[in-house]
Each structure stands twice: as C-alpha cells, then as structure tokens.
Design an enzyme around this catalytic site. Structure first.
Site, PDB file in Angstrom:
ATOM      1  N   HIS A   1     -11.844  10.078   6.416  1.00  0.00           N
ATOM      2  CA  HIS A   1     -11.493   8.701   6.756  1.00  0.00           C
ATOM      3  C   HIS A   1     -10.824   8.364   8.027  1.00  0.00           C
ATOM      4  O   HIS A   1     -11.500   7.359   8.711  1.00  0.00           O
ATOM      5  CB  HIS A   1     -10.355   8.127   5.712  1.00  0.00           C
ATOM      6  CG  HIS A   1     -10.317   6.702   5.624  1.00  0.00           C
ATOM      7  ND1 HIS A   1     -11.149   5.871   5.507  1.00  0.00           N
ATOM      8  CD2 HIS A   1      -8.847   5.963   5.854  1.00  0.00           C
ATOM      9  CE1 HIS A   1     -10.658   4.537   5.470  1.00  0.00           C
ATOM     10  NE2 HIS A   1      -9.136   4.789   5.647  1.00  0.00           N
TER      11      HIS A   1
ATOM     12  N   ARG B   1      -0.629   9.120   1.320  1.00  0.00           N
ATOM     13  CA  ARG B   1      -1.885   9.456   1.264  1.00  0.00           C
ATOM     14  C   ARG B   1      -2.655  10.777   0.934  1.00  0.00           C
ATOM     15  O   ARG B   1      -3.322  11.042   0.479  1.00  0.00           O
ATOM     16  CB  ARG B   1      -2.827   8.648   2.286  1.00  0.00           C
ATOM     17  CG  ARG B   1      -4.433   8.342   2.089  1.00  0.00           C
ATOM     18  CD  ARG B   1      -4.795   7.393   3.098  1.00  0.00           C
ATOM     19  NE  ARG B   1      -4.561   6.326   3.017  1.00  0.00           N
ATOM     20  CZ  ARG B   1      -5.276   4.903   3.879  1.00  0.00           C
ATOM     21  NH1 ARG B   1      -5.754   5.670   4.991  1.00  0.00           N
ATOM     22  NH2 ARG B   1      -4.918   3.992   3.665  1.00  0.00           N
TER      23      ARG B   1
ATOM     24  N   HIS C   1      -9.256   9.957   2.918  1.00  0.00           N
ATOM     25  CA  HIS C   1      -8.772   8.642   1.753  1.00  0.00           C
ATOM     26  C   HIS C   1      -8.989   9.178   0.411  1.00  0.00           C
ATOM     27  O   HIS C   1      -9.861   9.673   0.296  1.00  0.00           O
ATOM     28  CB  HIS C   1      -9.305   7.404   2.258  1.00  0.00           C
ATOM     29  CG  HIS C   1      -8.931   6.327   1.586  1.00  0.00           C
ATOM     30  ND1 HIS C   1      -8.951   5.979   0.210  1.00  0.00           N
ATOM     31  CD2 HIS C   1      -8.490   5.222   2.093  1.00  0.00           C
ATOM     32  CE1 HIS C   1      -8.464   4.666  -0.059  1.00  0.00           C
ATOM     33  NE2 HIS C   1      -8.014   4.084   1.060  1.00  0.00           N
TER      34      HIS C   1
ATOM     35  N   GLU D   1       1.025  -1.283   0.008  1.00  0.00           N
ATOM     36  CA  GLU D   1       0.077   0.075  -0.016  1.00  0.00           C
ATOM     37  C   GLU D   1       0.857   0.996   0.074  1.00  0.00           C
ATOM     38  O   GLU D   1       2.073   1.013   0.146  1.00  0.00           O
ATOM     39  CB  GLU D   1      -0.876  -0.080   1.028  1.00  0.00           C
ATOM     40  CG  GLU D   1      -2.098  -1.162   1.073  1.00  0.00           C
ATOM     41  CD  GLU D   1      -3.130  -1.327   2.082  1.00  0.00           C
ATOM     42  OE1 GLU D   1      -3.279   0.018   2.698  1.00  0.00           O
ATOM     43  OE2 GLU D   1      -3.590  -2.191   2.452  1.00  0.00           O
TER      44      GLU D   1
ATOM     45  N   ARG E   1      -1.420   9.363   8.652  1.00  0.00           N
ATOM     46  CA  ARG E   1      -1.297   8.062   8.813  1.00  0.00           C
ATOM     47  C   ARG E   1      -0.740   7.077   7.606  1.00  0.00           C
ATOM     48  O   ARG E   1      -1.284   7.265   6.758  1.00  0.00           O
ATOM     49  CB  ARG E   1      -2.637   7.196   9.450  1.00  0.00           C
ATOM     50  CG  ARG E   1      -2.769   5.878   9.794  1.00  0.00           C
ATOM     51  CD  ARG E   1      -3.923   5.463  10.452  1.00  0.00           C
ATOM     52  NE  ARG E   1      -4.959   5.548   9.530  1.00  0.00           N
ATOM     53  CZ  ARG E   1      -5.137   4.383   8.678  1.00  0.00           C
ATOM     54  NH1 ARG E   1      -4.491   3.530   8.539  1.00  0.00           N
ATOM     55  NH2 ARG E   1      -6.407   4.864   7.940  1.00  0.00           N
TER      56      ARG E   1
END
Ligand code: SIN
Length: 430
Positions: free
Chosen positions: A355, A288, A237, A111, A390
C-alpha cells in the site's frame, strides 16, 4: 527567477508547485500521465489533522510515534502535526469540500491507532479525488507550466548538484492514457528539482496502487547516487478485495478503507471467529502492521484463503446498513457490489496488499536531499514521519505539509547558494 522542476502531480507535487510559485519561482510541473492521475486520487479514508478543540497536536504526535514503532523522527512528526491544520485550512480555501454534518461542522472519522477521530473525509470515501481535483484546478489556473505524458528518465547532475531532468516526452504511462506514437528525449534545465513521484506499489504482485506507481523517482535518485533509507519499510494495507469477484472472474484488487473498521466493521476467520480480539486491545483498530500481519497468519492457517470483513452489523437492520454503506462509502459500495457481493447481508473476503512506501529518499524537514538542489516530498521521501509503520491518513497530510515546506524554501536556498547538510546524510549511501 529560480527555475524549479517539480516531478509528480499528487498532493505533494501540486502543493510544492503552488508554494514555489508563491515564493517567486518559475515552475514547470512534469507528470508521466495526465495531471490528475496520481496515487492521491485513490486515497479513500481521508486526511488526519488536529481540527477540533478537544484534540491536540500532542495527541496526534503521540499516536504517530506509537504507530511508527519507535522509528519515527519526533522533529519531523512535530512539523507534520503542528503545521497540518494550516495546510488543511488551505485545502478548504482551495475548494476541497470535506464532509460536514447537518450543523455545518466537519464530520470526524476514526481510523486505526488514532486516539481521537481526527480524520476528515470528502465525498464519503473519495477524499483523495476531491483534493486532487481542487489542486489540479488551482495549478491549471496559475502560473505553472505543465508537461504531461513525460517519464522521468534521469536526474541531470553537474558540478555536484542537480541541474535538471532528462525526460521521455509523449511516453506511454503504464496503464495510463493513450499518447502520441513518437516519444522523444527532452532535457529541462533547472536551478532546483522537487521529486514528488510517489510510491512503488507495482513492485508487488498485490497492491492498492495504480499502474503509475512504479518508483521511477527513487530509481532515478539511486542512479544519481542520492542517499536513500528504510527501503524495506513497505506498508501493507490489511483489507483489500482479492483479485477476483464473487463468481471467480478476475478483478482488480480494491482497497476497503480502514474507515470501514472505524465505523465498526469487524474481521472474522472462515469459522466466523473475531480473531483480532485475541491479539491487541484495540482489536480491528490496532496499528495497521499488526492487523495486516495477523490477517496473513490467519490466511496461512486456512490454506491461504482470505479472511472476512463483516460490516453487516453497522446499523440495526439490513436495510439501514445498506443505505448507510451506500451513503458513507459510495465508492467502496459500488466496487463491492460490482464484484457481486452485498456487504450489508454478508461478510466480504479481504487480504492484505502492498500500500505505502515509508522508506525512500533521505530528506530533511524541508525535503532537501543529499544532492544539492534536489528535494524529495511525499511518498518518495523518507522524512522520518512514518517510522516503521505509517499512521492511517497521515500520508495526504505529509504531502501537503512537506510539499509546502519545500516550495517555500526553494527560492531562498537557491539565492543562498549553500546546501546545509542538516540531516547528516550519508552521501551516496543507501
Ligand atoms: C484507508 O482509507 O484505509 C487508507 C488510508 C491511508 O492509507 O491512510
């Protein structure tokens, strides 16, 4: 025996409850809907952890600090990455069947912003659901008293420490299960309270969070004067299906896991251009926040319309892509097709959505807060592991590691009768 009330039934609360029982406490677990309805259940991508010989805690630490944009607490991140593997092995012992290849080895997932494919998943894209199910079974089978449909009204504070919780029992949970008609106030006394009430995505118009994510824990903490920090750090997100289906009918926003980009899907603007190539060397697998911000900019430049996530080239033929998507991402595949798109044939529209709450109740490395007797673990806590952004799939890990840490120390803390001011909390200050 130390009486502990755990509020919240996601991975952090369930783990804290199990560890507190193991450390000799009498535990009551309170949840505002049914036991298995928590944010955890919706986590798709997986849980990050150092489970392979050619990976290292140092690399996971580095990736987490870089993603956190220099605002993480290195000691908290060290605890996260060093204790993560033990917690993942514990989950496996508790019955979580992480996906394995034909040779029986755990399947590695990549990811965004991870330098190594260290994300484990279960049921393809149903990791949170597999974890929630296994932990709920363990809690139901154990010595935990369970109170469902109980909304946290307030923390009870007496003599400068928490002494219990005030609840509205049989209260309707937002979007939750039907409940009795006669909600009533109830007070539970406790030597310690562990808040694991999760996030607050419902503050935003567009969110991946379920209706129960309404920030009750942090609100109760604020009313009790507990220190909180970084409340502006809410992670968006990048890739969420918009609130409509292909024919324009209203539909709930739906998360399309970062693991889809980890498998090679790319982002395009309305003209079909891969815009992330101009922005970051890791393109679609940049941290992200970078991807979400860029998508927001591209959307603004094209009249607010969503960008496109293109998974059509993941396998050499359309048929192979179609069966790969159905096998690897069964939940997402179902949601995409239900909304009228065939994502093996055409790119699908995606937008960022609220998110994950990275700020929260200021907590030390064992979840202790500025209010003696009160612990905060998981998304409601700000332990410092996430900084300003995060790292993907570190949240389930945080819940497991810090839930266990709080559950492990709660008895010893209560016996010691002292409450260390280890994190230098600004008492009562936000
Ligand atoms: C995702 O699957 O993209 C979400 C996982 C996470 O938020 O860590």
């Amino acid at each position: 025996m130390t009486a502990v009330v755990v509020v919240g039934s996601g991975i952090a609360g369930l783990t804290a409850a199990l560890h507190a029982v193991a450390s000799g406490c009498h535990v009551t677990l309170v949840t505002k809907d049914v036991l298995d309805h928590a944010n955890t259940r919706y986590a798709q991508g997986g849980i990050a952890g150092v489970m392979f010989d050619d990976d290292s805690a140092a690399a996971h630490l580095h990736d987490t600090l870089v993603a956190g944009a220099g605002l993480s607490d290195p000691d908290a991140v060290r605890a996260l990455v060093e204790e993560g593997p033990a917690r993942i092995r514990e989950l496996i012992e508790e019955g979580v069947a992480f996906d394995r290849g034909p040779d029986g080895a755990l399947v590695k997932g990549l990811e965004a912003a991870h330098s190594y494919p260290r994300v484990l998943h279960a049921g393809g894209d149903a990791t949170g659901s597999a974890i929630e199910h296994a932990l709920v079974e363990r809690v139901r089978a154990g010595a935990v008293r369970i109170v469902e449909h109980a909304f946290l009204v307030d923390l009870v504070v007496d003599g400068g420490r928490v002494t219990g919780v005030d609840l509205l029992v049989d209260a309707p949970a937002p979007g939750g299960s039907p409940v009795g008609e006669t909600a009533r106030r109830e007070r539970l006394k406790a030597d310690a309270v562990i808040l694991a009430t999760g996030g607050a995505g419902q503050l935003y118009a567009h969110t991946t969070n379920p209706p129960v994510a309404t920030g009750d824990g942090i609100a109760a903490a604020l009313r009790a004067g507990v220190a909180v920090v970084d409340l502006e750090f809410f992670q968006f997100h990048p890739t969420v299906l918009p609130a409509h289906s292909a024919d324009g009918a209203a539909a709930a926003p739906f998360l399309v896991s970062e693991a889809v980009r980890g498998e090679g899907a790319v982002l395009r603007d309305e003209q079909g251009r891969r815009f992330m190539l101009d922005v970051h060397p890791d393109a679609e697998l940049a941290p992200r926040d970078v991807v979400a911000r860029t998508i927001a900019d591209v959307m603004a430049s094209q009249g607010g319309r969503p960008v496109l996530l293109d998974a059509t080239g993941l396998r050499p033929t359309r048929k192979q892509t179609s069966s790969f998507l159905a096998r690897r991402f069964p939940t997402i595949d179902g949601a995409v097709r239900e909304r009228g798109w065939d994502w093996s044939r055409e790119p699908i529209p995606v937008t960022p959505a609220a998110h994950y709450f990275m700020g929260g109740i200021t907590a030390d490395l064992f979840g202790r807060t500025s209010l003696p007797g009160l612990y905060a673990v998981g998304e409601v806590a700000r332990t410092g592991v996430h900084g300003a952004n995060r790292l993907a799939s570190n949240s389930l890990l945080e819940g497991a590691v810090f839930g266990a840490r709080a559950g492990d120390v709660v008895t010893a803390d209560a016996r010691a009768g002292a409450w260390p001011d280890t994190a230098g909390f600004a008492r009562g200050a936000a």
